[in-house]
Scaffold this motif. Structure first.
Motif, PDB file in Angstrom:
ATOM      1  N   LEU A 235      17.839 -54.016  49.844  1.00 55.68           N
ATOM      2  CA  LEU A 235      19.248 -54.500  49.891  1.00 55.68           C
ATOM      3  C   LEU A 235      19.442 -55.835  50.426  1.00 55.68           C
ATOM      4  CD1 LEU A 235      22.177 -53.658  50.752  1.00 55.68           C
ATOM      5  CD2 LEU A 235      21.346 -52.671  52.885  1.00 55.68           C
ATOM      6  N   ALA A 236      18.511 -56.257  51.179  1.00 52.93           N
ATOM      7  CA  ALA A 236      18.406 -57.740  51.460  1.00 52.93           C
ATOM      8  C   ALA A 236      18.628 -58.676  50.322  1.00 52.93           C
ATOM      9  CB  ALA A 236      17.664 -58.050  52.467  1.00 52.93           C
ATOM     10  N   CYS A 237      17.990 -58.410  49.086  1.00 54.42           N
ATOM     11  CA  CYS A 237      17.935 -59.217  47.937  1.00 54.42           C
ATOM     12  C   CYS A 237      19.308 -59.068  47.305  1.00 54.42           C
ATOM     13  CB  CYS A 237      16.844 -58.458  47.106  1.00 54.42           C
ATOM     14  SG  CYS A 237      16.697 -59.335  45.501  1.00 54.42           S
ATOM     15  N   VAL A 238      19.900 -58.020  47.496  1.00 55.87           N
ATOM     16  CA  VAL A 238      21.593 -58.202  46.811  1.00 55.87           C
ATOM     17  C   VAL A 238      22.274 -58.829  47.621  1.00 55.87           C
ATOM     18  CG1 VAL A 238      23.035 -56.608  46.190  1.00 55.87           C
ATOM     19  CG2 VAL A 238      21.101 -55.715  45.698  1.00 55.87           C
ATOM     20  N   ARG A 239      22.121 -58.575  48.952  1.00 53.32           N
ATOM     21  CA  ARG A 239      22.810 -59.408  49.783  1.00 53.32           C
ATOM     22  C   ARG A 239      22.726 -61.122  49.894  1.00 53.32           C
ATOM     23  NH1 ARG A 239      23.190 -56.214  55.732  1.00 53.32           N
ATOM     24  NH2 ARG A 239      24.089 -54.193  54.808  1.00 53.32           N
ATOM     25  N   ILE A 240      21.269 -61.315  49.642  1.00 49.14           N
ATOM     26  CA  ILE A 240      20.969 -62.907  49.568  1.00 49.14           C
ATOM     27  C   ILE A 240      21.650 -63.361  48.060  1.00 49.14           C
ATOM     28  CG2 ILE A 240      19.020 -64.396  49.038  1.00 49.14           C
ATOM     29  CD1 ILE A 240      17.428 -62.681  50.709  1.00 49.14           C
TER      30      ILE A 240
END
Length: 900
Positions: free
Chosen positions: A629-634
Motif C-alpha cells: 500500500l505504501a508503494c502506491v502512496r509513494i
C-alpha cells in the motif's frame, strides 16, 4: 531588461544569448556576499517552462551561474556556445567580449506525431554560426498556430520521433537519441525512430510499446556517458516490456558525442555498408549493459586528482533513486554530505510531502486512500538525522499561509463576537484553526479536534520520536489508536462533557519522525506486534565512521536554494489541488499493478511460510501487506511532484508516472526489508533473552546434536547444578519436545525450539545489520550488507580494438557491489586437515566476520543470533566436522543470499 551601468560587457554577451531575461532585486544578504546585480531567465540546458536559471555579477567582476533544476554551469554555457573563458573578468576588451552575437544559420522544426499521425508537438532547433544550438517546444494551438511550451505535457510522455512513419512489415527497428540522428538514418532507408527527451530522461513505457512488437530492436547510444546511460535505462524498460530481442550498436571509431548523423557524414557513400557491419556484430543488450556498468565501476585508468572518499556507505537501507525524482528534489539529495543524511531527508520528505498534497485519492483494496504516509528514520546520535529538518522546510509556505488565514479569521470573529456580546446576541461560532504542521505534544482531545478542523490533512513532524512516545504514554495523551485509524482514514469519535460528541469521519494524517534506536521501541510499546510497527516505513541511518567537515561550501548554498525552490514547487501544487472542485484520482497502469503484485507476492509467500508454522508472528505478514500500500502512496506523491500544476488542475484521473512508480517500488521494497530485518532481530533477541533466563536451555545449547546422560551431568555440574535438578531438567525437556531419547542414556535434540530459532535466524539474515534495539553488548558486532547472488558468466562478445575491427575476447564478469571478500574462501575442499583445528577455527571466524556474523543454528552448539561472542564460543566447542559444516552454511548463505 533594464539597463544597468555596472553590468560587465561580458555579462551582456551572456544575457544576449538567453531568452526571457529579467532583472531581480539584490537582497542585503547578496550585497554582503559581494553581489551587485542579479537576473533570472529560462535555462537553455533543459526544457525550462518556468525560469530556473539564476545569474549574478559580483563587485570583482565574477559571474555566478546556477540552475535550480540541476544543470551544471558548464552545461548551461555549452548550450549557448560559451565557456568560462568568455566570461573571464579581464579589462582588455579582447576576446569573446568583443565578439558580435552569433548568426542564426538554420531553423528546423521536428514534428512529433503519434502512431496514427496526429501532431502532438513540435521540437524547434536553432543552429548558430558559432556552433551553438538551442531547442524549444511548441504545441498546436487555435487556428493551426503553434504556441510555446508543451501545454503541461512532459517530454517523457511524447511519442518517439518518426513512430508514425515506421514500416511495420520489417522485422527490426533502430532507436537513436534525437530527431536529427533519426532523420539521418531515415534518409538511408533505415527503419529508425528517435527519442525526444534528451539523454537526462527517457521515454515512457507507452512511448516505447510500439517498438516491442518488432522481432529485434537495435539501440544506438551516443558516444558519451549520458548517451550510454540513456540507452541503459531504455534497455531496462524494454526488458520489462518483454521485448523479444534487444541489441546495441557500437561505432568503435566514433568521436566524443558521436551519433548516427556523424556516422553517416563520416562514411558518406559507404555508410550503408558500414551500418551492415555494425549490425552484424551488435551485442545483446544484457552483455553490453554489464560491460558498461563494469567500466563505470572501475572508472578511468588514470586520473589527474587522487580519489576522494566515498560519499555513500554500502550498508544503506534505501536505494539511490535520484535519477527518478524531480530535479529540485534530486538536487537536495545530491547537496547533502553523507548517505545517512540523504536517507534521513528522503524518508522524512516522503512523510511530510504526503500530507501536503490534498484533494487526491487512490483506490486500493476496495477503499479510497490518500497519499498520507508514516515514516521513521532511526540512527544513533550524530548519524545524520538532522537533515530531516530540510524536509520540514518544504512545507513552510503552506503552513504559514494556513496560519495567516486562521489569524485573519480569528480577528474577524473576535470583532464580531464582541459586537454580539454588546448587543446581547449569540456570538458567531469560532472559526476552525487551520494549519499543516501539528505539534506532537497535543492531547487526545486536541488532536481529535485538529483532525476535524483540517479535513485536508495534517502533518505530524518531530525530530525526536521520544517526544511523541512520551505523550502517548500519558493518560491524557493516549491517542496511538488515532494513529492506527488515521492511517486507513477510519472514523474517529471522542465524547467530552463540554463539547459532546466529536466525530471525524475521515481523518487524514501524515507522520514524519526521526529518533534513536531505543526511541523506536518506546514508540511501539507492543513491540513488533504493535499495529503501529507495520504502518511505519522505517529506515536505519548508519554513519561511515569518518570525520565529515561542516565547513560552509558551495554545496551548502545549493542545498538552501534547492530547498527554497522545492518549497515553491510544493506550494504551487498544494494551491492547485486545493482549488479543485473534485478530488483528483490517482491510478496505476495494469502493467504497474502486475509488477507490484509480483514483487510483494514473492516476499509475502516466503514470510507467510514462517507465519503458518508458528515460527514468526502475523505482524510480519502485515509489514509486507502495508508496504505494498505504501508503494502506491509513494508513487502517487512522486507523480504529483513530477506533473506541472496545470496538469493537476485539468486531469480527472492521473496515471502514475513511470519514473515515480519505479522509484516507489524500489523504496517500498527497501523499507519492507528494513522492517522485516528489525522485527526479526528483535524477536531473536527476545528469544535469546529467554534462553539466558532459562539455565536448562543454556546447557542444552552447549550439547552436541546427540549427547549422553554423562555429558549432560558434566555440563550441569560445572554450573553448580545439583544432580537431582539436572535429571528434572531432562524430564522437562523431554515433555516439552526439546529432546528425545535416542537410546538408553542417550538423547537427541529435536522439537519446536530449534526450528523456531532457525526461522528467526533466517529472518535476521534478511538485511544482516545491527537491529534498532542494539545495545552496548551488541555494538561490537560488525555490520554487513549481505552477499547477493553472483551474476552468471557472460558469453563472449565483440570488442573494438584500435583499428575498429571487432574481435572475440573473453568477457569481464560483472559482480554486484559487495564488501571485499576474505583472501581465502571455503570452496568445499579448502578446509584445513582435521589435525589443524586452530587453523580451522580461524577460518570459520574470518568467514563469519566477513559475512557480518550471520545468525545461524549451528549443529552441536545452538543459536548464534549474529553475536561475535557467541560465534567465538561456538568455534571453541565445535568438533572439526561441525566446523566444516559451519563453513558450508556460511558459504551457502553468501552464495544463495538472504531468504527474502
Amino acid at each position: 531588461m533594464k539597463a544597468n551601468a555596472i553590468v560587465h560587457e561580458k555579462v551582456q554577451l551572456l544575457l544576449s544569448r538567453l531568452e526571457h531575461v529579467r532583472e531581480v532585486a539584490v537582497s542585503p544578504e547578496d550585497r554582503q556576499r559581494g553581489i551587485v546585480a542579479r537576473w533570472k531567465t529560462r535555462c537553455p540546458g533543459h526544457e525550462d517552462k518556468n525560469p530556473s536559471l539564476g545569474i549574478a555579477l559580483t563587485a570583482d567582476g565574477r559571474v555566478l551561474i546556477h540552475c535550480f533544476a540541476g544543470c551544471t554551469a558548464n552545461h548551461v554555457l555549452a548550450s549557448i556556445g560559451l565557456s568560462w573563458r568568455d566570461l573571464a573578468p579581464d579589462a582588455s576588451g579582447d576576446g569573446a567580449a568583443s565578439k558580435v552575437p552569433p548568426v542564426l544559420l538554420r531553423q528546423t522544426d521536428y514534428e512529433i506525431r503519434d502512431a496514427s499521425g496526429r501532431l502532438i508537438a513540435v521540437h524547434r532547433r536553432r543552429d548558430y554560426s558559432d556552433g551553438s544550438k538551442r531547442f524549444s517546444w511548441l504545441t498546436p494551438g487555435p487556428g493551426g498556430r503553434l504556441k510555446p511550451g508543451l501545454d503541461g505535457l512532459s517530454p517523457a510522455d511524447l511519442p518517439l520521433y518518426g513512430v508514425d512513419r515506421l514500416d511495420r512489415t520489417r522485422s527490426a527497428v533502430i532507436l537513436i537519441e534525437g530527431e536529427k540522428a533519426a532523420e539521418a538514418l531515415k534518409a538511408l532507408g533505415v527503419n529508425a525512430v528517435g527519442t525526444v527527451t534528451g539523454a537526462a530522461s527517457q521515454p515512457s513505457d507507452e512511448a516505447l510499446k510500439p517498438l516491442a512488437a518488432f522481432e529485434r530492436i537495435y539501440l544506438w547510444p551516443d558516444n558519451d556517458g549520458p548517451g550510454r546511460d540513456h540507452m541503459l535505462r531504455i534497455g531496462d524498460r524494454f526488458q520489462r516490456l518483454e521485448a523479444k530481442d534487444v541489441r546495441v550498436l557500437e561505432w568503435c571509431d566514433a568521436p566524443e558525442h558521436g551519433d548516427a548523423a556523424d556516422f553517416i557524414e563520416h562514411y558518406g557513400d559507404r555508410a550503408r555498408e558500414k551500418l551492415r557491419e555494425l549490425v552484424a556484430v551488435a551485442q545483446p543488450f544484457e552483455t553490453w549493459a554489464q560491460d558498461v556498468q563494469a567500466k563505470q565501476a572501475v572508472g578511468p585508468e588514470t586520473t589527474a586528482t587522487p580519489p576522494q572518499p566515498a560519499e555513500t556507505w554500502p550498508g544503506a537501507d534505501l536505494p539511490d533513486v535520484g535519477a527518478y525524482l524531480p530535479g529540485w528534489l534530486a538536487e537536495i539529495l545530491a547537496s547533502l554530505r553523507t548517505q545517512a543524511e540523504r536517507d534521513a531527508f528522503l524518508t522524512a520528505a516522503l512523510g511530510v510531502l504526503s500530507g501536503a498534497l490534498p484533494n487526491v485519492q487512490l483506490l486500493y483494496g476496495g477503499r479510497w486512500h490518500t497519499p498520507a504516509l508514516f515514516t521513521l528514520a532511526i540512527g544513533t546520535a550524530g548519524a545524520g538525522k538532522g537533515a530531516a529538518v530540510h524536509a520540514r522546510r518544504l512545507v513552510d509556505l503552506i503552513d504559514e499561509r494556513l496560519r495567516q488565514e486562521t489569524r485573519h479569521a480569528l480577528e474577524i470573529w473576535e470583532r464580531d463576537a464582541a459586537i454580539a456580546r454588546e448587543r446581547k446576541e449569540t456570538p458567531p461560532p469560532r472559526p476552525p484553526e487551520r494549519f499543516l504542521i501539528v505539534a506532537e505534544s497535543a492531547s487526545e482531545l486536541a488532536i481529535t479536534r485538529r483532525l476535524g478542523e483540517n479535513p485536508a490533512g495534517l502533518v505530524l513532524f518531530s525530530s525526536e520520536a521520544d517526544a511523541l512516545s512520551t505523550v502517548l504514554g500519558q493518560e491524557w495523551g493516549r491517542w496511538s489508536h488515532l494513529l492506527r485509524k488515521a492511517y486507513h482514514h477510519e472514523a474517529v469519535r471522542r465524547e467530552t462533557k463540554s463539547e459532546g460528541l466529536l466525530v471525524v469521519e475521515r481523518p487524514v494524517l501524515a507522520v514524519a519522525l526521526t529518533g534513536t534506536p531505543a526511541q523506536l521501541w518506546h514508540l511501539m510499546e507492543g513491540g513488533v506486534e504493535d499495529g503501529l510497527f507495520s504502518r511505519f516505513l522505517i529506515t536505519r541511518l548508519r554513519g561511515d565512521n569518518r570525520w565529515v567537515s561542516q565547513r560552509p561550501t558551495a554545496r551548502d548554498r545549493r542545498l538552501q536554494e534547492a530547498v527554497e525552490t522545492g518549497g515553491r514547487e510544493v506550494y504551487a501544487r498544494w494551491e492547485t489541488l486545493c482549488g479543485r472542485e473534485r478530488p483528483l484520482e490517482f491510478a496505476l497502469t495494469d502493467e504497474q499493478w502486475n509488477q507490484l503484485d509480483a514483487t510483494f507476492a514473492a516476499i509475502f509467500d516466503q514470510v507467510v511460510e514462517h507465519v503458518e508454522v508458528g515460527t514468526a508472528p502475523d505482524a510480519l505478514a502485515a509489514v509486507v501487506k502495508r508496504a505494498a500500500l505504501a508503494c502506491v502512496r509513494i508513487a502517487c506523491v512522486l507523480t504529483l511532484l513530477h506533473r506541472e500544476p496545470e496538469v493537476l488542475d485539468r486531469a480527472n484521473v492521473l496515471e502514475a508516472d513511470a519514473r515515480a512508480f519505479e522509484a516507489a517500488l524500489m523504496l517500498a521494497v527497501a523499507f519492507c526489508r528494513a522492517s522485516l530485518s528489525i522485527a526479526s532481530r528483535a524477536l531473536a533477541r527476545e528469544l535469546e533473552a529467554e534462553m539466558r533466563a532459562d539455565p536448562k536451555l543454556q546447557v542444552l545449547a552447549e550439547m552436541p546434536e546427540e549427547f549422553t546422560t554423562a555429558e549432560w551431568l558434566d555440563a550441569t555440574e560445572r554450573r553448580g547444578i545439583a544432580r537431582r535438578t539436572a535429571f528434572e531438567w531432562i524430564e522437562v525437556l523431554l515433555a516439552e519436545g526439546m529432546i528425545e531419547r535416542a537410546a538408553r542414556g542417550k538423547y537427541r535434540k529435536c522439537g519446536s525450539a530449534p526450528p523456531a530459532l532457525i526461522a528467526l535466524s533466517a529472518l535476521t539474515a534478511l538485511t544482516p545489520v545491527e537491529s534498532a534495539s542494539e545495545s552496548a553488548e551488541s555494538a561490537e558486532s560488525a555490520e554487513s550488507t549481505g552477499t547477493l547472488p553472483q551474476l552468471p558468466q557472460e558469453p563472449q562478445k565483440p570488442q573494438c580494438d584500435n583499428s575498429g575491427v571487432a574481435e572475440s575476447v573473453p568477457a569481464v564478469e560483472v559482480r554486484p557491489t559487495t564488501p571485499p571478500e576474505p583472501a581465502l574462501l571455503h570452496n568445499g575442499n579448502s578446509a584445513p586437515p582435521d589435525g589443524d583445528l586452530e587453523a580451522l577455527r580461524r577460518r570459520v571466524l574470518a568467514l563469519a566476520e566477513a559475512a557480518g556474523w550471520p545468525g545461524l543454528w549451528l549443529p552441536g552448539f545452538g543459536p548464534t543470533h549474529g553475536l561475535p561472542k557467541m560465534w567465538r564460543a561456538a568455534v571453541e566447542r565445535l568438533s572439526p566436522e561441525r566446523l566444516k559444516a559451519a563453513l558450508e552454511m556460511i558459504e551457502n548463505l553468501q552464495r544463495d543470499g538472504a531468504p527474502f
